[in-house]
Design a protein around this motif. Sequence first.
Motif, PDB file in Angstrom:
ATOM      1  N   GLY A  88      39.336  88.606  86.630  1.00 40.42           N
ATOM      2  CA  GLY A  88      38.835  87.952  85.931  1.00 40.42           C
ATOM      3  C   GLY A  88      39.274  86.527  85.811  1.00 40.42           C
ATOM      4  N   TYR A  89      38.474  85.609  85.331  1.00 44.41           N
ATOM      5  CA  TYR A  89      38.828  84.339  85.170  1.00 44.41           C
ATOM      6  C   TYR A  89      38.345  83.828  83.794  1.00 44.41           C
ATOM      7  N   GLY A  90      38.894  82.631  83.502  1.00 43.11           N
ATOM      8  CA  GLY A  90      38.575  81.988  82.352  1.00 43.11           C
ATOM      9  C   GLY A  90      38.804  80.670  82.106  1.00 43.11           C
ATOM     10  N   ARG A  91      38.239  80.073  81.134  1.00 43.82           N
ATOM     11  CA  ARG A  91      38.583  78.541  80.958  1.00 43.82           C
ATOM     12  C   ARG A  91      38.466  78.170  79.526  1.00 43.82           C
TER      13      ARG A  91
ATOM     14  N   LEU B 259      36.265  72.432  78.420  1.00 44.38           N
ATOM     15  CA  LEU B 259      35.641  71.948  79.604  1.00 44.38           C
ATOM     16  C   LEU B 259      36.718  72.020  80.844  1.00 44.38           C
ATOM     17  N   GLY B 260      37.861  72.586  80.469  1.00 43.65           N
ATOM     18  CA  GLY B 260      38.770  72.933  81.460  1.00 43.65           C
ATOM     19  C   GLY B 260      38.715  73.411  82.549  1.00 43.65           C
ATOM     20  N   PRO B 261      39.509  73.438  83.463  1.00 42.06           N
ATOM     21  CA  PRO B 261      39.111  74.014  84.800  1.00 42.06           C
ATOM     22  C   PRO B 261      39.195  75.774  84.780  1.00 42.06           C
ATOM     23  N   VAL B 262      38.815  76.366  85.728  1.00 38.60           N
ATOM     24  CA  VAL B 262      38.638  77.748  85.839  1.00 38.60           C
ATOM     25  C   VAL B 262      40.052  78.324  86.290  1.00 38.60           C
TER      26      VAL B 262
ATOM     27  N   PRO C  79      32.945  83.279  81.995  1.00 36.45           N
ATOM     28  CA  PRO C  79      32.724  82.028  82.577  1.00 36.45           C
ATOM     29  C   PRO C  79      32.989  82.450  84.237  1.00 36.45           C
ATOM     30  N   ALA C  80      33.700  83.217  84.749  1.00 34.74           N
ATOM     31  CA  ALA C  80      34.004  83.542  86.012  1.00 34.74           C
ATOM     32  C   ALA C  80      33.179  84.402  86.738  1.00 34.74           C
ATOM     33  N   ALA C  81      32.457  85.363  86.251  1.00 37.03           N
ATOM     34  CA  ALA C  81      32.027  86.465  86.926  1.00 37.03           C
ATOM     35  C   ALA C  81      30.827  87.212  86.267  1.00 37.03           C
TER      36      ALA C  81
END
Length: 352
Positions: A190-193, A196-199, A264-266
């Motif tokens: 998993g990813y997150g942000r 408005l920062g980067p993933v 936000p990632a997948a």
Amino acid sequence: MTGALGDTGVPSASIAVVRGGRIVFAKAYGKPSEAITTADPKLPYQIASISKQFTAAAILLLEDEGKLSLDDTVAKYIPGITGGDRITIRQLLSHTSGLQDYWPQDYSFAAMAKPVTPQQIVDRWAKKPLDFQPGTQWQYSNTGYVVAGLIVEKVSGQPLLTFLQQRIFKPLDIRALDQDKAIGKAFPQGYGRFALGPVRPETPSADGWLYAAGELSMSAEDLAKWDVARLTCSTLPADDWAAQETPSNSRTVAATATASASSPAARTVVAMSSTAARRSASSPKTPSTPTTRRPSSSSPTAGSATQRAASPPASPRSSCRPPPPAPRTPPRSPEPAPSTTNSAPARSTAKA
């Protein structure tokens, strides 16, 4: 799809399309993890709260066997829960129990860094004062599904996931994993942000927090097999499917709800139907002779996540329909994606 991933910063996506009662397309795009850079539609995503559909189905299967009733009170199976002598299993599944949600945030809170058991979740959240009297309001509650999962285990004498593997996943040839175990270099992540920062890669919650409210991981294609089973009324009796598609009624609100696994990632993109479980008291169970009811124009549509005020229908109606004849020629395989579009579903850390 490649352009959409680039525009949004989403690392990957996995897609399955069902048409005419059959899976006609399955493909993955992007980068599933920092360790996996090749797209593979067989890789499993965390399906998060779509897992609740399977917990509800387990309850219905046990009702088919006469081992419980949706109108049994929670206290009959799990002691010590606030209002347990008034909250019914039906209300757990339709989010009308009044039990406080243990995970209302859209992020993992500090306590999730440590492992937990379902009973510990119950002890901390299901023994607090109710947010409202059972059956009078609708409010999403992961806690209610943790309680439902414990009921499945107590009545069946099996761990929830074992029951689901034997009764649902194996018959449908679905490869379903415990998301707590689907972690590491061999799995999507998993990813997150923040704002408005980067993933960035996201640290998953510790073992136990997902359980019956969101513990499953599977590919989009495997998830689509469940959608096909719903459309064709297979695996479960037709009235079980109807119960899942019938809005739950209370004095002030009727609601059907399902959450999609997203971050936000997948995202796993697949048509899924609503999961609120309700059975009409005027329509008794007859599992030995299930009947297919004609589709209802008021039934929730595939992929819906709706809350609606309504009166209960005269009887549950299912959207089940028989599968169409097999095509004479197999569908064409999709064109292979350019090498720059490789990847598969990244594991979602979305809330249950």
